[in-house]
Design an enzyme around this catalytic site. Sequence first.
Site, PDB file in Angstrom:
ATOM      1  N   SER A 168       0.783  -1.144   0.034  1.00  0.00           N
ATOM      2  CA  SER A 168      -0.022  -0.059  -0.068  1.00  0.00           C
ATOM      3  C   SER A 168       0.969   1.218   0.024  1.00  0.00           C
ATOM      4  CB  SER A 168      -0.686  -0.031   1.202  1.00  0.00           C
ATOM      5  OG  SER A 168      -1.575   1.367   1.459  1.00  0.00           O
ATOM      6  N   TYR A 206      -1.206  -0.466  10.240  1.00  0.00           N
ATOM      7  CA  TYR A 206      -1.302  -0.751   8.932  1.00  0.00           C
ATOM      8  C   TYR A 206      -0.468  -0.276   8.190  1.00  0.00           C
ATOM      9  CZ  TYR A 206      -3.894  -1.458   4.348  1.00  0.00           C
ATOM     10  OH  TYR A 206      -4.200  -1.730   2.929  1.00  0.00           O
TER      11      TYR A 206
END
Length: 265
Positions: free
Chosen positions: A148, A161
Amino acid sequence: MKKFKGKSALIIGAGTGIGAQTARLLASQGASVAVGDLAADAAQAVVDEILSVGGKAIALSLDVSQESDVSAAVTETVETFGRLDILHNNAAITSRDVLDQDTDVLNMDVDLWDRTMAVNLRGPMLAAKHALPQMIAQGSGSIINTASGKGIQGDLDRTAYGTSKGGLITLTRYLATQYGKSGIRANALIVGLVVSEALRAAFPADRLAFFESHHLTPQLGTPMDVAQAVAFLASDEASFITGHALAVDGGFTAHSPVFAGISAA
């Protein structure tokens, strides 16, 4: 074109979104696909769709953070299809209620941190660990990890995350380095905002417009945009690409932070 005829893929985190679209695309191009997901019903729904159009697929229910589950998934894939050519690690904690609690370091819930690392980082490591013996025996294999933009940028929240995705990019390079001479390629995708129908319904229009203003493309991304990148990296066309982190984000991470303000002026 059946570019993956005779090959098999294990996609973990394939019940919805990017993983589901990747499973459909690889199957349409001839691959036999193992659809792995924590939600057994979601995995089976994707498999039923693939089977209905003449593809080959099986559904696997697993918790990617548990080594016994991952080992069993790899074993069943190989026993069913006879080989394992493509491993797509796509599972991650993305539920809104968890992400909303993923705050800054000062306020970090340690249990949330550990669970995020277990799914987002330990899971892909375990999948690679158990897929590698089969791939090495074959002399070939492609491992593709869904990372990501959060893994290469700092932010005010979603610390766990983002850190897990940064670690996943590094893990990808270690896999490429350690097993490249055995015929194994490993690459990561730096994925930006991907707009599924569910996300579009949940996001206010003004927030989507804000994100769109920071993209260099006229539109936001879709699950198919990412699935096509997976298919390319998994194919023989990418045989000289390994250890790479490919941005599939509409240019979101490619430009100066002041871009959107200047372009709108």
